[in-house]
Design an enzyme around this catalytic site. Structure first.
Site, PDB file in Angstrom:
ATOM      1  N   CYS A 225      36.350  39.728  40.395  1.00 16.44           N
ATOM      2  CA  CYS A 225      35.212  39.673  39.982  1.00 16.44           C
ATOM      3  C   CYS A 225      34.727  38.570  39.179  1.00 16.44           C
ATOM      4  O   CYS A 225      33.690  38.154  39.209  1.00 16.44           O
ATOM      5  CB  CYS A 225      34.731  40.970  39.049  1.00 16.44           C
ATOM      6  SG  CYS A 225      36.080  41.269  37.795  1.00 16.44           S
TER       7      CYS A 225
ATOM      8  N   GLU B 220      40.009  47.878  29.915  1.00 15.75           N
ATOM      9  CA  GLU B 220      39.374  46.497  29.649  1.00 15.75           C
ATOM     10  C   GLU B 220      38.322  46.827  28.447  1.00 15.75           C
ATOM     11  O   GLU B 220      37.346  46.367  28.796  1.00 15.75           O
ATOM     12  CB  GLU B 220      38.682  46.297  30.984  1.00 15.75           C
ATOM     13  CG  GLU B 220      39.779  46.219  32.206  1.00 15.75           C
ATOM     14  CD  GLU B 220      39.289  45.718  33.566  1.00 15.75           C
ATOM     15  OE1 GLU B 220      38.208  45.906  33.954  1.00 15.75           O
ATOM     16  OE2 GLU B 220      40.123  45.449  34.401  1.00 15.75           O
TER      17      GLU B 220
END
Lengths: 633, 633
Positions: free
Chosen positions: B410, B314
């Site tokens: 998240c 990521e």
């Protein structure tokens, strides 16, 4: 039914472009690869031959040896090298190659177990686990390559020693899968097409039966890998037995429509399917082959003939997903596509098959080898960005420069064996016709009696002359789809012609006839289908079968700011690319943006000239920006 | 030295665009996310609150419980939700939200161990392994989010109960790392900026000391993760302790120049660094922040303000590597970039910081939430290809439509907390000046006494009026770099102005003054730097801070064959996009190619009109082709 046979390896004596490459294979690649496999260099050392020596010691009770080096299919490097060496020994008569080949064959023969089993990984490491892990362990794959090598050696020399070793091995495999009816098929197809070669070399039908069995059984039982996984009690990589598409085992092969999974596995399988379809007149199977051919060539192939869009599984992905910078386009996959194409052409005389074979050969395939014959690309992307390519995680497979070897060294000997056997594909024949599938300078002596001499500077000169030294059969010459203007002269006189399924047929020219073909020698721009989302707005450049690319080193160090002028000219340059090919020049626009990442201001433009070199000659001058596709402006 | 303070959460009462979003957060997202966390829906159920209930039972000896559900940082979902709920309770006074928040705080407080430790994963699963796996286990990250929530709750309500819980937790952490001098730092930065908030809320300098310690120690010992790995005796994912760049631990932070690794980690860290630099007058640290800012905004940021070019970690990759279809551009990373930008602006009054914050907010960030507030994107690519995006291995992260929850959830509460606290960033202040950083309609009551009312239909209307209800301080209004034609009227009279570092300053306007700013309302084409190799020849389209995109559903189902006409017009359309924003129309060329993958024939062209909608409203009408960048023709 088979419409065309491959020519014998002795049939073609190369000249020109192909001779040059065969000489590089002969004088550089084969000795170099032997030295690597025999650990004769300080580095790289692959220990490939040492595995056979160690296995032989163990099998013959010299001592209890289990030292194996390399990957589970390491033996196949020796097999592909031996196949290349056999072809090269046949065409050159070089005694040094022949001696090295004999030595390697002795090592291989010595490593065969008394029951015919032959695989150094299993003999050394897992003697109790033979045939328990078809998903991962490549036993049938290695056997296939070894069989191909043995057939090549027999064809090249007439000697039966290697052939007998591999017949014994094939008999062992036949016993396991046919007589004893053990379930399964090889996770990596390859043995199918090899067994067909063995059948043709020996006339023994049981090899055809076994090849057809592996084709027929594949994908018929979607739980096989899982059952095998549950009972095997060991793993090699720990591959997921539920991932069936990776190895084209998701459905019976006759039901497969889309080219999926690992691209080399796929194209080897499809080649074997086409072989079986051709030999057994299985029209449903040939129909599946045609569907898979269309899937590749109409939706999943790079403009270079490369296949395999992603490093994830070295695989096909989805229709029109053809990223340039992260392409896989493995050199072996290009070879495999050529093998597939050649077998499709045997089943259906249509120039489209050799059009693709030619495209893949001169571009995705030939890019795999350095011009000096000693370094290799495994992956052949269509864009190189210094600092990104080969450097960041998403691009770590897309190396910027060729390597002297690989831990998984499938590509170098695969390149050698295909270049060394180019004639088999370049020319074909049946009883009444000889086929000039690829333009290959040199002398050809066909099995049906025709003898001809081809004279051409192809692929950089587009005049091709065939001098018929012994005639009496029809001559069929493929006219590539790229050639929009083709003239035919017979004995110096321009002659009307019709193209039938991609070939011009000249009826039974007599000995002494001169056939001259002038192909389209114009450079062309190539436009991608709009669905190829990675290439929107882009063009590529080709001349004849050669796809060109733009390297930074020829373009002021900056290809990324270069666009080709829409409707701009494209000309053959006076300069030469690495290897001596002519460069192309394109009217271009140089774009200049400011420092910021994004701007409301259009780039400033300046007229420029872009210089292109054949894609296969890329990266012979170091790590430099490279693009096959440029935007138009 | 800090030049600007955030406003208090009570300072801004939103109207217009922001009020609409805050109402969606209030009435949809917060109740929905609570229901998911409390397992009140048939699905999705995250069990987030059950973990606290179970941990409390174990800690208080009710019974020996070890049932934990979810990912190691599952607690942080509750923390971010609580932070969002606190802001929303403050601005709406909704008793239902306040009651839910009180209930969640009770669960959290009950799950605190007697020594102040608070983390349900460790309390339930690994009570003997606390602080042994900073690389993977997110204890400091979860503590950071919980501290942020507690500070928000204190600021919103004046109640100290949650704050006291988290002070006790922070004291426990202080004891471990400062008093007892245990080595290391959090694998996922976050606590640094949280401790700064705790310091500011409490005035207790030890939280500043601890925050600065984590900044100072990071990356100073490149063997720390490896030593920890060797001694810890357990693993969570088995992350490689040698991969230091992933968590920005490859060098002391003051020496870091390129934005690397996991993008959310990176921007949270940089925000914390900027905080410490601002509070401690650490110019070397601020200089590092500026270098990292430049690395992001000049070389590694999407045109949407998205950051993180790859799903591999990521993460950031290399300069100018900004693929559209495989972008990561996580919603959380856009939030983190806004947090970083806001702190940079506190250290250096320069409009460039809020230019980027605004870009990220209206595009990469806002795209993370469905217009109904109940579905979310984790990943925000700039191109959606049906059949490829979300489907094939290289694109499986780039989902085509928003999801109702994630295993790693998240993003949803992060989106809620930032939207709910928009006013803190939109307006800033210091003793002598109030700053209008972002155009946000509504009433603002600054701490320094200024009171104003902002009236605007921004971001779709570009007239912004400030009515000064209580004056006496300078008013600074950021003029975005995109606004090439800006007029200023004071009390109806056009007035000369100068822009100083991106802001217009109006000297001490008295109460009753009307300030009117007319920003550039023209749509613009955006041209990428030529080094952005994924965008060669492409243009994007924007109006004000809004980046537009082209969806298939508005463009005959086919965006891939669409090119924008070079020098063509770009106009605001009469139709509205999902959510009511005006569409843009661009003169376009429709390209038509034949069936084959590649052709010598240029595409046929037809004049067309392309319709664009704001990028953040994409995928509200199902899976359809989408592009931010189109080629020019």
């Amino acid at each position: 039914m088979k419409q065309m046979e491959f020519t014998n390896i002795h049939a073609y004596k190369a000249d020109g472009f192909i001779r040059n490459w065969q000489e590089i294979i002969h004088t550089q690649a084969i000795p170099y690869q032997y030295a690597v496999m025999a650990d004769q260099l300080p580095e790289p050392q692959s220990h490939t031959l040492q595995n056979f020596i160690n296995a032989a010691k163990k099998i013959h009770g010299v001592h209890d040896e289990n030292d194996f080096t390399g990957i589970v299919f390491h033996d196949s490097d020796a097999a592909k090298w031996a196949e290349a060496a056999a072809y090269t020994a046949a065409t050159t008569g070089d005694p040094d190659i022949a001696a090295k080949l004999d030595a390697v064959i002795r090592l291989i023969a010595d490593a065969q177990e008394p029951d015919g089993y032959l695989n150094t990984y299993f003999s050394l490491r897992r003697p109790d686990k033979k045939w328990t892990n078809l998903l991962e362990a490549h036993e049938l794959y290695c056997a296939g390559h070894m069989i191909e090598a043995a057939v090549a050696h027999y064809e090249a020399t007439g000697k039966r020693n290697f052939l007998d070793v591999m017949r014994k091995n094939a008999d062992h495999i036949y016993k396991h899968f046919i007589t004893e009816r053990h379930e399964g098929w090889g996770g990596h197809p390859e043995i199918e097409l090899a067994l067909v070669k063995l059948y043709q070399a020996t006339g023994d039908e049981k090899y055809l039966v076994l090849a057809k069995h592996f084709i027929d059984v594949r994908g018929t039982d979607t739980d096989f890998y899982s059952r095998e996984n549950d009972r095997k009690g060991w793993k090699y990589w720990g591959m997921n037995p539920k991932d069936l598409t990776y190895s084209q085992a998701h459905a019976p092969v006759r039901q497969q429509k889309d080219a999926v999974g690992h691209a080399v596995r796929a194209a080897y399988l499809y080649a074997g399917m086409a072989d079986i379809a051709n030999l057994t007149d299985d029209s449903a199977l040939f129909c599946a082959c045609k569907n898979l051919w269309d899937s590749i060539t109409k939706k999943r192939m790079y403009v270079t003939g490369g296949i395999g869009s992603t490093k994830d599984g070295e695989a096909f992905t989805g229709d029109y997903d053809l990223p340039n910078d992260t392409a896989y386009a493995e050199s072996c996959a290009a070879a495999a596509l050529i093998f597939f194409a050649a077998r499709m052409a045997q089943g259906e005389i249509d120039g489209k098959y050799y059009d693709i074979a030619e495209l893949a050969f001169y571009n995705a395939f030939l890019a795999g080898i350095q011009l000096d014959g000693k370094k290799f690309f495994y992956v052949n992307p269509l864009e190189n960005i210094p600092g990104i390519s080969g450097k960041i995680s998403t691009h770590n497979h897309a190396l910027s420069v060729r390597q002297d070897w690989f831990a998984c060294a499938c590509c170098p000997p695969n390149i050698a064996r295909l270049l060394a056997s180019f004639g088999k594909y370049a020319y074909g024949e049946n009883e009444g016709t000889v086929f000039c599938n690829l333009y290959a300078a040199g002398k050809v002596q066909f099995g049906n009696g025709v003898q001809l001499q081809c004279t051409t500077g192809y692929p950089f000169d587009f005049n091709v002359q065939y001098s018929i030294q012994h005639g009496g059969k029809d001559i069929a010459v493929r006219i590539p789809a790229y050639s929009r203007h083709t003239t035919l002269k017979i004995d110096g006189k321009e002659t009307e012609y019709t193209i039938k399924n991609g070939y011009i047929y000249i009826k039974k020219p007599i000995s002494g006839t001169k056939i001259e073909i002038q192909l389209d020698n114009m450079p062309h721009k190539i436009y991608p289908h709009t669905k190829i989302f990675e290439n929107s707005g882009n063009v590529a450049v080709s001349r004849g079968p050669i796809i060109y690319c733009f390297e930074g080193i020829d373009n002021a160090g900056d290809v990324l700011s270069l666009a080709l002028k829409r409707s701009g000219t494209l000309t053959v340059g006076a300069d030469t690319a690495p290897g001596g090919a002519p460069v192309l020049h394109a009217q271009a626009i140089r774009l200049q943006t400011g420092q910021s990442l994004y701007s409301f201001d259009p780039p400033k433009t300046a007229i420029d000239t872009a210089t292109a070199i054949p894609y296969y000659t890329r990266a012979n001058r170091g790590d430099t920006e490279m693009r096959v596709w440029l935007p138009e402006y």
